[in-house]
Scaffold this motif. Structure first.
Motif, PDB file in Angstrom:
ATOM      1  N   GLN A 393       0.803  -1.118  -0.004  1.00  0.00           N
ATOM      2  CA  GLN A 393       0.031   0.131  -0.218  1.00  0.00           C
ATOM      3  C   GLN A 393       0.967   1.262   0.115  1.00  0.00           C
ATOM      4  N   ASN A 411      -2.481  -4.531   1.807  1.00  0.00           N
ATOM      5  CA  ASN A 411      -3.734  -4.832   1.734  1.00  0.00           C
ATOM      6  C   ASN A 411      -3.852  -6.291   1.290  1.00  0.00           C
ATOM      7  N   ALA A 480      -7.307   5.906   1.780  1.00  0.00           N
ATOM      8  CA  ALA A 480      -7.934   4.719   1.041  1.00  0.00           C
ATOM      9  C   ALA A 480      -8.940   5.155   0.213  1.00  0.00           C
TER      10      ALA A 480
END
Length: 493
Positions: A393, A411, A480
């Motif tokens: 990520q 992730n 995110a």
């Protein structure tokens, strides 16, 4: 050369020293000894070691010292590298003639990338750096020093690799450097008695854990050790240097990798009357535990990592849960304290396995725990897997946030990094806020006023840390969401 060994200033409370396995701020104030820097410092006459974070030193306080030195050796790490590169540039501004080298796992794995990103640095060490530092300080031409990446005529050149150190008894003691340059009362580890001193009796680890930094970068998978006589001699000197120390900790990756040797050293420590602790794997037989306990062992730091057998297989831990349970029962039965460490977000993690790990921790009931997030450090198999599988990520250096707090770096399908991150707090609360555990902790505080004073301070630090993690969680959620929106927009185009 007049040489300064330096662990640069960093985030407040940031444990990024040349001894910390995973560089980040902890739940409570924690600082490991800079053993990896103290070792070469002991090999360079007239050198000085400065460990800025435990001493609370700022850039403004440390940088002017560059005027008094010809060579500065900076320890760096993946999370701290960007700041350390800026600090190196600051040193060059203060003293344009100073030679600057960087050491540590990060530059050893990524030497070219590191040199390009830190133009003020003259060389970086590739591999073990003890004798490299000594050679450079003796004014050997850089081209003749094995194991270096260095600047030559505007280009980065490499020298041949340096052989792994085999004669560990040939290395000088680090406790003399500790005595000369460090204030040991500034070093805290929550589960160790204060003040403490830590050092190594060997390098390398036979285990193949995919996430573990040192064996895959600097230490290797052979356990190269100092003799029991050599260790006993340094411990006798440490006892003389530091009569106020309440506990000595052996920071070998797995001190119990060689059971006969561990037993032999324990008997020497018993004769010295020392209180000591060490890192151990959760498979030490009861017979060995009895010998260690009878000779002064107080605590074992044990990396359980997960409460799911498949995850343990995925990370090549080499220990099953049933073995770990039996080991834990034996240790508790013998009165050996256990500090258990766990990692959330390892390959194979799901919401269900997180709950299994929390339950496992509550079942085996270590005295204290540490819950970390899986950190894919460059040079580890976990990092390679994360790149190949698309789990990452983050960029390489973003293993911590702007406050020095660990971030969830990966992730997985069905398990977002934000969930992994928030599970750390859940883990701590479910473990520590049980009536039985709270009763046990309060009992220890009531029995010892010093323990009470320390635990109250640590409690304040712990809740402050959890509060700061909430800010990090919000930042992660916003990032995110922005990434998801960008992806959706791109798909629409």
């Amino acid at each position: 050369m007049k040489t300064l060994f330096l662990n640069p200033p960093s985030y407040e409370g940031f444990d990024g020293g040349a001894g910390a396995r995973y560089q980040a701020r902890r739940e409570i104030k924690s600082f490991w000894y800079p053993t990896w820097l103290a070792q070469p410092a002991a090999m360079v006459p007239g050198s000085k070691l400065i460990d800025a974070p435990p001493d609370g030193l700022t850039v403004e306080q440390v940088a002017p010292l560059a005027k008094d030195y010809e060579l500065a050796v900076l320890h760096t790490s993946t999370p701290s590298f960007a700041n350390d590169a800026k600090f190196a540039a600051h040193l060059k501004e203060v003293n344009p003639k100073i030679m600057i080298g960087m050491v540590g796992a990060h530059v050893g794995v990524l030497p070219m990338q590191s040199m390009n990103a830190a133009p003020a640095v003259d060389w970086v060490a590739v591999g073990e750096f003890d004798y490299i530092c000594a050679d450079v300080a003796e004014r050997k031409p850089l081209k003749d020093v094995g194991g270096l990446a260095y600047r030559e005529n505007g280009r980065v050149s490499f020298t041949p690799p340096r052989p792994t150190i085999e004669n560990m008894d040939g290395l000088p003691f680090v406790v003399d450097v500790y005595k000369r340059d460090l204030t040991i009362e500034n070093y805290f580890i929550g589960y160790l008695q204060h003040p403490y001193v830590s050092l190594y009796t060997g390098r390398g680890c036979r285990s193949k854990c995919t996430f573990c930094l040192w064996p895959q970068t600097l230490g290797g998978h052979r356990y190269r050790v100092r003799s029991a006589d050599n260790v006993a001699a340094e411990m006798a000197l440490a006892k003389k240097h530091f009569p106020q120390v309440r506990e000595f900790f052996f920071d070998d990756d797995t001190f119990t990798d060689d059971l006969p040797r561990a037993e032999e050293i324990a008997r020497r420590l018993g004769k010295l009357g020392l209180n000591w602790s060490c890192n151990a794997k959760a498979n030490v037989p009861r017979k060995t535990l009895e010998i260690l306990k009878d000779n002064g062992l107080r605590l074992l730091l044990v990396g359980y990592e997960s409460g799911d057998d498949q995850i343990l297989i995925n990370i090549k831990k080499g220990v099953r849960l049933d073995i770990a349970r039996e080991f834990s029962r034996n240790a508790k039965d013998l009165g050996i304290v256990i500090h258990g460490t766990f990692i959330l977000g390892l390959p194979g993690e799901t919401p269900q396995t997180i709950q299994k790990t929390i339950k496992f921790a509550c079942d085996i009931e270590p005295e204290t725990i540490q819950v970390s997030l899986a950190a894919p450090y460059p040079g580890t198999e976990l990092y390679r897997q994360a790149q190949e599988q698309g789990w990452l990520q983050i960029q390489t250096g973003e293993l911590v946030d702007t406050h020095g707090i660990q971030t969830a770096a990966m992730n997985y399908p069905g398990l977002q990094s934000t969930v992994i991150f928030s599970s750390v707090e859940e883990f701590y609360r479910k473990f520590y806020f049980r009536p039985r555990k709270m009763f046990s902790l309060f009992g220890g505080m009531l029995r010892d006023p010093e323990v009470m004073k320390r635990r109250l301070r640590e409690g304040v630090e712990f809740f402050k840390f959890l509060h700061e993690r909430k800010a990090t969680a919000r930042e992660m959620a916003q990032t995110a969401a922005a990434a998801s929106a960008a992806s959706a927009s791109s798909a629409g185009d």
